[in-house]
Design an enzyme around this catalytic site. Sequence first.
Site, PDB file in Angstrom:
ATOM      1  N   CYS A  15     -37.269  26.486  82.532  1.00  0.00           N
ATOM      2  CA  CYS A  15     -35.949  27.125  82.498  1.00  0.00           C
ATOM      3  C   CYS A  15     -35.547  27.434  83.937  1.00  0.00           C
ATOM      4  CB  CYS A  15     -35.936  28.352  81.594  1.00  0.00           C
ATOM      5  SG  CYS A  15     -36.907  29.758  82.164  1.00  0.00           S
ATOM      6  N   ARG A  21     -36.804  32.533  78.726  1.00  0.00           N
ATOM      7  CA  ARG A  21     -36.976  31.475  77.726  1.00  0.00           C
ATOM      8  C   ARG A  21     -38.304  30.739  77.838  1.00  0.00           C
ATOM      9  NH1 ARG A  21     -31.396  28.641  79.181  1.00  0.00           N
ATOM     10  NH2 ARG A  21     -32.118  29.444  81.184  1.00  0.00           N
ATOM     11  N   ASP A 125     -29.195  31.221  77.489  1.00  0.00           N
ATOM     12  CA  ASP A 125     -29.971  32.064  78.402  1.00  0.00           C
ATOM     13  C   ASP A 125     -29.703  33.530  78.087  1.00  0.00           C
ATOM     14  OD1 ASP A 125     -31.312  33.283  80.488  1.00  0.00           O
ATOM     15  OD2 ASP A 125     -30.259  32.191  82.069  1.00  0.00           O
TER      16      ASP A 125
END
Length: 160
Positions: A15, A21, A125
């Site tokens: 990420c 994440r 996100d």
Amino acid sequence: MAEGSQPPKKVLVVCTGNTCRSPMAEGWLNQKLAGKGWIAKSAGVAAWGGGCASPEAVEVMREIGVDISAHRNRSLTRALVDEAAIVLAMTDSHRREIERRFPEAAKKTFLVKNFGAAPAEDMADPFGASADVYRHVRDELVQALGDFLLYLAERGELKR
């Protein structure tokens, strides 16, 4: 290592900052892949390295029995990409950045949401959002990663 056994294959989850994440994905995958011949690692395309997972990520993963409190973020490196059998990117921009830096990784780099029935799309996100947003992202990640595990199982890639 036992005679005839091979080192585990690695899946790298990528990420941006490696604080939300990808650590959530790494923690969940490592719990599900234990003893199956795979391990997960994570990194960020813009991570400095050494920082903790976000408190919200730690909290929402703890709610499903996954402890990521010891996670420290790390930058995406050639070594991490080279040792990975598969690279899972959270967004198409992450995938493009991985391929820009490491063109040879293109054939093994996919979106994390690439393995389900729905068309591949970016993973939102949650950085800076509420725990409820993190829970939603966690649940989407668990679904997408479950599809990925099914993909591995269908290909005979998981040890029993």
